[in-house]
Write an enzyme that holds these catalytic residues in place. Structure first.
Site, PDB file in Angstrom:
ATOM      1  CG  ASP A   1     -88.976   2.035 151.253  1.00  0.00           C
ATOM      2  OD1 ASP A   1     -88.988   1.772 152.541  1.00  0.00           O
ATOM      3  OD2 ASP A   1     -88.998   0.629 150.459  1.00  0.00           O
TER       4      ASP A   1
ATOM      5  CG  HIS B   1     -90.916  -1.705 153.725  1.00  0.00           C
ATOM      6  ND1 HIS B   1     -90.266  -1.279 152.646  1.00  0.00           N
ATOM      7  CD2 HIS B   1     -90.774  -2.313 154.052  1.00  0.00           C
ATOM      8  CE1 HIS B   1     -90.421  -2.363 151.958  1.00  0.00           C
ATOM      9  NE2 HIS B   1     -90.654  -3.404 152.850  1.00  0.00           N
TER      10      HIS B   1
ATOM     11  N   GLY C   1     -90.531  -9.912 153.654  1.00  0.00           N
ATOM     12  CA  GLY C   1     -88.772  -9.931 154.538  1.00  0.00           C
ATOM     13  C   GLY C   1     -88.025 -10.487 153.345  1.00  0.00           C
ATOM     14  CG  ASN C   2     -86.604 -11.986 149.519  1.00  0.00           C
ATOM     15  OD1 ASN C   2     -87.825 -12.646 149.670  1.00  0.00           O
ATOM     16  ND2 ASN C   2     -85.281 -12.295 149.469  1.00  0.00           N
ATOM     17  CB  SER C   3     -88.151  -5.925 152.698  1.00  0.00           C
ATOM     18  OG  SER C   3     -89.247  -6.493 151.813  1.00  0.00           O
TER      19      SER C   3
END
Length: 265
Positions: free
Chosen positions: A155, A121, A222-224
């Site tokens: 993902d 994503h 933002g950690n993704s």
């Protein structure tokens, strides 16, 4: 003369009898003395045995305490040391209108490049527009990277950079709830942010085949795509989501899913 003689004889009779009784008295004294001595020694031995038993109990208790301390020490984490080791391998990903985190891992890339893991994503905006190029940022330096593998169901996405970056080690075994973890990423664009917590649970949600690690270290947008690592700085998962109406409920795709999907570990 006879009277005197008779009195002398009479006087000598008790004396002779007393002398004859001395051996018996002496034997009795010796028996009593030996009895007291044996009793004293028996008491001393009993006391010594009790002291030895008490010392043994204390030693056993100390051994148990030492084992417990070693167990606790083995389950602690030096967050600063882990973060120092992990950060050089973590990058901010700029992908169209999206921003997230990626980390270097796996086998060497072709022509000496480096593979990096992130969430699908994070790069979905670029993919939806038919593109494959993204930017990696670290310490104000920008590096081009290409989306080379993607798995929307899990993902996950793999990027390839031409530069050589230090890679993180992958943990090849399952983690258990309660294990300490550290998360490094760029929440809200704040690069090299570090949070820590523990593994809360290992979950498999209905309708999904992937294995998910639940943890309580704080994460934000933002950690993704960032690495979730153990106390030895080995990657156990890829941070992917959080529950927005609750505290301390984050999720990571188990790194084993990435290894299975892309065969790059």
């Amino acid at each position: 003369m006879s009277v005197v003689h008779e009195e002398s004889a009479r006087a000598q009779v008790p004396l002779t009898r007393d002398r004859r009784n001395w051996p018996a008295v002496l034997a009795l004294v010796l028996v009593v003395g030996l009895t007291v001595l044996v009793s004293l020694q028996a008491f001393q031995i009993h006391t010594l045995n009790r002291k030895v038993a008490t010392a043994g109990d204390r030693a056993s208790a100390l051994d148990q305490r030492l084992v417990e301390l070693e167990r606790r020490a083995g389950n602690t984490i030096d967050t600063a040391a882990v973060a120092k080791k992990v950060r050089p391998s973590v990058f901010t990903v700029v992908a169209g209108r999206s921003q997230g985190t990626a980390f270097a891992f796996g086998k060497p890339g072709p022509a000496g490049g480096t593979y990096l893991m992130t969430n699908y994503h994070v790069v979905a905006d670029v993919v939806d527009k038919g593109g494959s190029e993204v930017k990696l940022e670290r310490e104000s330096e920008l590096y081009p990277a290409t989306i080379v593998h993607k798995d929307k169901e899990r993902d996950l996405a793999v990027l390839l950079a031409t530069q050589v970056f230090p890679k993180l080690e992958i943990l090849g075994v399952d983690v258990t709830p309660g294990s300490p973890v550290v998360v490094v990423g760029a929440p809200k664009g704040l690069m090299d942010s570090v949070t820590s917590g523990v593994v809360s649970a290992i979950r498999e949600f209905p309708g999904e085949s992937r294995k998910i690690i639940q943890f309580d270290a704080p994460i934000n947008p933002g950690n993704s795509g960032g690495p979730v690592v153990d106390k030895d700085a080995r990657v156990i998962g890829v941070a992917t989501a959080k529950v927005t109406n609750a505290e301390g409920i984050g999720f990571a795709v188990a790194i084993a899913e990435a290894c299975t999907a892309f065969s790059l570990c």
